[in-house]
Design a protein around this motif. Structure first.
Motif, short mmCIF file in Angstrom:
data_model
loop_
_atom_site.label_atom_id
_atom_site.label_comp_id
_atom_site.label_asym_id
_atom_site.label_seq_id
_atom_site.Cartn_x
_atom_site.Cartn_y
_atom_site.Cartn_z
N CYS A 132 -42.55 -1.52 -22.65
CA CYS A 132 -43.39 -1.45 -21.46
C CYS A 132 -44.71 -2.19 -21.66
O CYS A 132 -45.20 -2.30 -22.78
CB CYS A 132 -43.75 0.01 -21.14
SG CYS A 132 -42.35 1.08 -20.83
N GLN A 133 -45.25 -2.64 -20.56
CA GLN A 133 -46.64 -3.08 -20.51
C GLN A 133 -47.44 -1.89 -20.04
O GLN A 133 -46.97 -1.12 -19.20
CB GLN A 133 -46.83 -4.25 -19.56
CG GLN A 133 -46.33 -5.57 -20.11
CD GLN A 133 -47.07 -5.99 -21.36
OE1 GLN A 133 -46.51 -5.95 -22.44
NE2 GLN A 133 -48.31 -6.37 -21.24
N SER A 134 -48.64 -1.74 -20.54
CA SER A 134 -49.42 -0.56 -20.19
C SER A 134 -50.82 -0.93 -19.72
O SER A 134 -51.34 -2.00 -20.03
CB SER A 134 -49.51 0.36 -21.40
OG SER A 134 -50.12 -0.33 -22.48
N SER A 135 -51.39 0.00 -18.98
CA SER A 135 -52.77 -0.15 -18.53
C SER A 135 -53.32 1.22 -18.17
O SER A 135 -52.57 2.17 -17.94
CB SER A 135 -52.84 -1.09 -17.32
OG SER A 135 -52.12 -0.55 -16.24
N GLU A 136 -54.63 1.29 -18.14
CA GLU A 136 -55.29 2.51 -17.68
C GLU A 136 -55.59 2.32 -16.20
O GLU A 136 -56.02 1.24 -15.77
CB GLU A 136 -56.59 2.74 -18.45
CG GLU A 136 -57.33 3.99 -18.02
CD GLU A 136 -58.65 4.20 -18.75
OE1 GLU A 136 -59.24 5.26 -18.53
OE2 GLU A 136 -59.08 3.31 -19.51
N ILE A 137 -55.34 3.36 -15.41
CA ILE A 137 -55.64 3.31 -13.98
C ILE A 137 -56.71 4.36 -13.68
O ILE A 137 -56.53 5.54 -13.99
CB ILE A 137 -54.38 3.61 -13.12
CG1 ILE A 137 -53.33 2.54 -13.34
CG2 ILE A 137 -54.76 3.71 -11.65
CD1 ILE A 137 -52.05 2.79 -12.56
N ASP A 155 -57.16 4.35 -26.03
CA ASP A 155 -57.79 3.37 -26.93
C ASP A 155 -56.76 2.39 -27.46
O ASP A 155 -56.99 1.18 -27.50
CB ASP A 155 -58.49 4.10 -28.08
CG ASP A 155 -59.18 3.14 -29.02
OD1 ASP A 155 -59.98 2.30 -28.54
OD2 ASP A 155 -58.90 3.20 -30.24
N GLU A 156 -55.60 2.89 -27.85
CA GLU A 156 -54.54 2.02 -28.38
C GLU A 156 -54.02 1.07 -27.32
O GLU A 156 -53.75 -0.09 -27.59
CB GLU A 156 -53.41 2.88 -28.94
CG GLU A 156 -53.82 3.64 -30.18
CD GLU A 156 -52.96 4.84 -30.48
OE1 GLU A 156 -51.85 4.97 -29.91
OE2 GLU A 156 -53.40 5.70 -31.27
N VAL A 157 -53.89 1.54 -26.08
CA VAL A 157 -53.42 0.70 -24.98
C VAL A 157 -54.40 -0.43 -24.71
O VAL A 157 -54.02 -1.57 -24.45
CB VAL A 157 -53.21 1.56 -23.71
CG1 VAL A 157 -53.11 0.70 -22.48
CG2 VAL A 157 -51.98 2.41 -23.87
N LEU A 158 -55.68 -0.12 -24.76
CA LEU A 158 -56.69 -1.14 -24.50
C LEU A 158 -56.70 -2.21 -25.58
O LEU A 158 -57.01 -3.36 -25.33
CB LEU A 158 -58.07 -0.49 -24.35
CG LEU A 158 -58.22 0.44 -23.15
CD1 LEU A 158 -59.59 1.10 -23.15
CD2 LEU A 158 -57.97 -0.28 -21.83
N ARG A 159 -56.32 -1.84 -26.81
CA ARG A 159 -56.29 -2.81 -27.90
C ARG A 159 -54.97 -3.55 -28.00
O ARG A 159 -54.92 -4.68 -28.47
CB ARG A 159 -56.60 -2.12 -29.23
CG ARG A 159 -58.05 -1.66 -29.30
CD ARG A 159 -58.46 -1.22 -30.68
NE ARG A 159 -57.81 0.04 -31.02
CZ ARG A 159 -57.56 0.43 -32.25
NH1 ARG A 159 -57.86 -0.34 -33.27
NH2 ARG A 159 -57.00 1.59 -32.48
N SER A 160 -53.88 -2.93 -27.58
CA SER A 160 -52.56 -3.55 -27.64
C SER A 160 -51.70 -2.97 -26.52
O SER A 160 -51.15 -1.88 -26.66
CB SER A 160 -51.90 -3.29 -29.00
OG SER A 160 -50.63 -3.86 -29.05
N PRO A 161 -51.57 -3.70 -25.40
CA PRO A 161 -50.92 -3.12 -24.22
C PRO A 161 -49.39 -3.01 -24.29
O PRO A 161 -48.78 -2.53 -23.35
CB PRO A 161 -51.35 -4.06 -23.09
CG PRO A 161 -51.64 -5.35 -23.77
CD PRO A 161 -52.14 -5.01 -25.13
N SER A 162 -48.76 -3.43 -25.38
CA SER A 162 -47.31 -3.28 -25.51
C SER A 162 -47.00 -1.90 -26.08
O SER A 162 -47.51 -1.53 -27.13
CB SER A 162 -46.73 -4.36 -26.41
OG SER A 162 -46.91 -5.62 -25.82
N ILE A 163 -46.17 -1.18 -25.36
CA ILE A 163 -45.81 0.19 -25.74
C ILE A 163 -44.31 0.34 -25.60
O ILE A 163 -43.67 -0.33 -24.79
CB ILE A 163 -46.54 1.20 -24.81
CG1 ILE A 163 -48.00 1.28 -25.20
CG2 ILE A 163 -45.91 2.56 -24.86
CD1 ILE A 163 -48.77 2.33 -24.45
N SER A 164 -43.76 1.25 -26.38
CA SER A 164 -42.34 1.57 -26.25
C SER A 164 -42.22 3.06 -25.93
O SER A 164 -42.97 3.87 -26.46
CB SER A 164 -41.62 1.27 -27.57
OG SER A 164 -40.27 1.68 -27.50
#
Length: 162
Positions: A83-88, A58-67
């Protein structure tokens, strides 16, 4: 583009110790959690098996920047990787990287409809790489003190991971 020595070092450390501290920031709220990843160096990403209905996705979908942070105290190596993130959604890939550890959270295996993949693609990293010998560190500290200099305790650098 060929990897730099620092880029290669980060990938090597991720391969050797795939458990990272994953940090998300959404709406001013920061959350950090340990996650075990699967490094896909050829695809320039780290994959994490996670629950589709938990905070991370849920957090990735709202803000794809992750560390992600890795810490290897025995080698005196630390890195914070943006990192940039996404759901696969790829069941075949999920089956391919499935581990017994994932089964602890998903007793129905890789076909569990709540199991999904979180993909992190490194963009940049700040590293701290120092001598791992405590004797050498003590010597450098003492020498710097005697000479009135700042000790040389290794490298602190920000690198492009793309």
């Amino acid at each position: 583009m060929a990897d730099t020595d620092f880029q290669q070092r980060i990938w090597t450390e991720l391969d050797a110790h795939p458990v990272c501290m994953v940090t998300t920031a959404v709406n001013g709220e920061i959350k950090t959690r340990p996650m075990s990843g699967h490094v896909e160096r050829d695809n320039h990403r780290i994959l994490f098996v996670t629950h589709r209905h938990t905070g991370a996705v849920d957090e990735v979908l709202r803000s794809p920047s992750i560390s992600i942070a890795i810490s290897h105290e025995d080698r005196n190596f630390y890195a914070a990787i943006a990192c940039q993130s996404s759901e696969i959604e790829d069941r075949e890939l999920l089956r391919r990287i499935w581990t017994p550890m994932a089964s602890a959270w998903f007793p129905n295996g890789p076909d569990d409809p709540d199991a999904t993949l979180l993909a992190l693609t490194p963009i940049s990293a700040e590293i701290w790489d120092a001598p791992s010998s405590s004797v050498l560190v003590a010597f450098k500290l003492a020498t710097a003190k005697i000479l009135g200099r700042t000790p040389d305790l290794g490298v602190n650098a920000t690198i492009d991971m793309r």
